[in-house]
Design an enzyme around this catalytic site. Sequence first.
Site, short mmCIF file in Angstrom:
data_model
loop_
_atom_site.label_atom_id
_atom_site.label_comp_id
_atom_site.label_asym_id
_atom_site.label_seq_id
_atom_site.Cartn_x
_atom_site.Cartn_y
_atom_site.Cartn_z
N SER A 149 38.89 46.57 38.83
CA SER A 149 39.18 44.99 38.45
C SER A 149 38.04 44.21 38.85
O SER A 149 37.40 44.57 39.67
CB SER A 149 40.70 44.81 39.12
OG SER A 149 40.75 43.34 38.92
N TYR A 163 44.68 43.56 47.21
CA TYR A 163 44.53 44.20 45.84
C TYR A 163 43.01 44.16 45.59
O TYR A 163 42.38 45.21 45.32
CB TYR A 163 45.21 43.48 44.92
CG TYR A 163 44.89 43.89 43.57
CD1 TYR A 163 45.67 45.14 42.82
CD2 TYR A 163 44.30 43.01 42.79
CE1 TYR A 163 45.51 45.33 41.51
CE2 TYR A 163 43.81 43.38 41.59
CZ TYR A 163 44.62 44.37 40.80
OH TYR A 163 44.26 44.90 39.43
#
Length: 254
Positions: A149, A163
């Site tokens: 990501s 995350y």
Amino acid sequence: MTSGSDVKKVLVVTGGGRGIGAAIARLAAQRGYAVCLSYLSKRDAAGEVVASIAAEGGVALSVQADVAVEADVVRLFKQVDSSLGRVTALVNNAGILEQQSRVEDMDAARISRVFATNVIGSFVCAREAVRRMSSRHGGVGGAIVNLSSRAARLGSPNEYVDYAASKGAIDTFTVGLAKEVAAEGIRVNAVSPGIIHTDIHASGGDPDRVERMKDAIPMKRGGTPEEVARAVLWLLSDEASYITGASIDVSGGR
Ligand code: NAP
């Protein structure tokens, strides 16, 4: 080698029932892969993806398997062996985030859940794939793509630093595994999406996140799961035959 004419192309995509994983499963089937998509709990969604692939003449099956549970991952790959044949491609797509929160409010259980799915799940799936793909083990090679990501480099302050850190681990995992298996016929790369239209934002408590953030994106819009899938399928393909340990941003600019 991933797609020689004499080698059947078999893809495992984790979390393939929804979002980016579902787009990867559909596009892979269109490109001639027999596809196994795993899911955690949304059996109907996974079944719909399998049915849509079958309706187009493709080959697919869905398997319930929690990537955070080692025994589930082992069972998943054994099922692929018996149903589709030896895996030639893996996409570590399954990933979670939790409610937006500052680090000072995160407990260890939450951080462990995020790392168990996003990091340890990817490691164990890759382990099972390497055991089948590597020339060390009599395999014919293959390709792995990990979903990282843009958060890995942005850090996601006030939202989900846990995350973001898990995706930083995925970036390092990609580089290390790529070097470890490069001479054994396996390429390992990452795709780093920006903000993509899927349910993941709602699971963080912010269903309108794409709309809210879009003006900060150079292209002024969120991405689609299909736009991510095209980058993943390219990295899996022989078009990317000399690319390993790389990462592609799919983020509308940075
Ligand atoms: P999503 O819409 O929330 O879908 C997540 C998928 O992962 C679902 O199919 C879910 O299964 C599965 N899953 C979750 N936990 C699992 C577990 N423990 N074991 C097996 N499967 C599990 O997510 P997405 O947006 O498509 O994201 C896919 C990947 O892209 C993730 O790794 C995510 O971090 C990454 N990514 C997404 C974005 C974005 O903006 N969307 C941006 C950057 C990176 P069920 O359907 O059964 O629940």
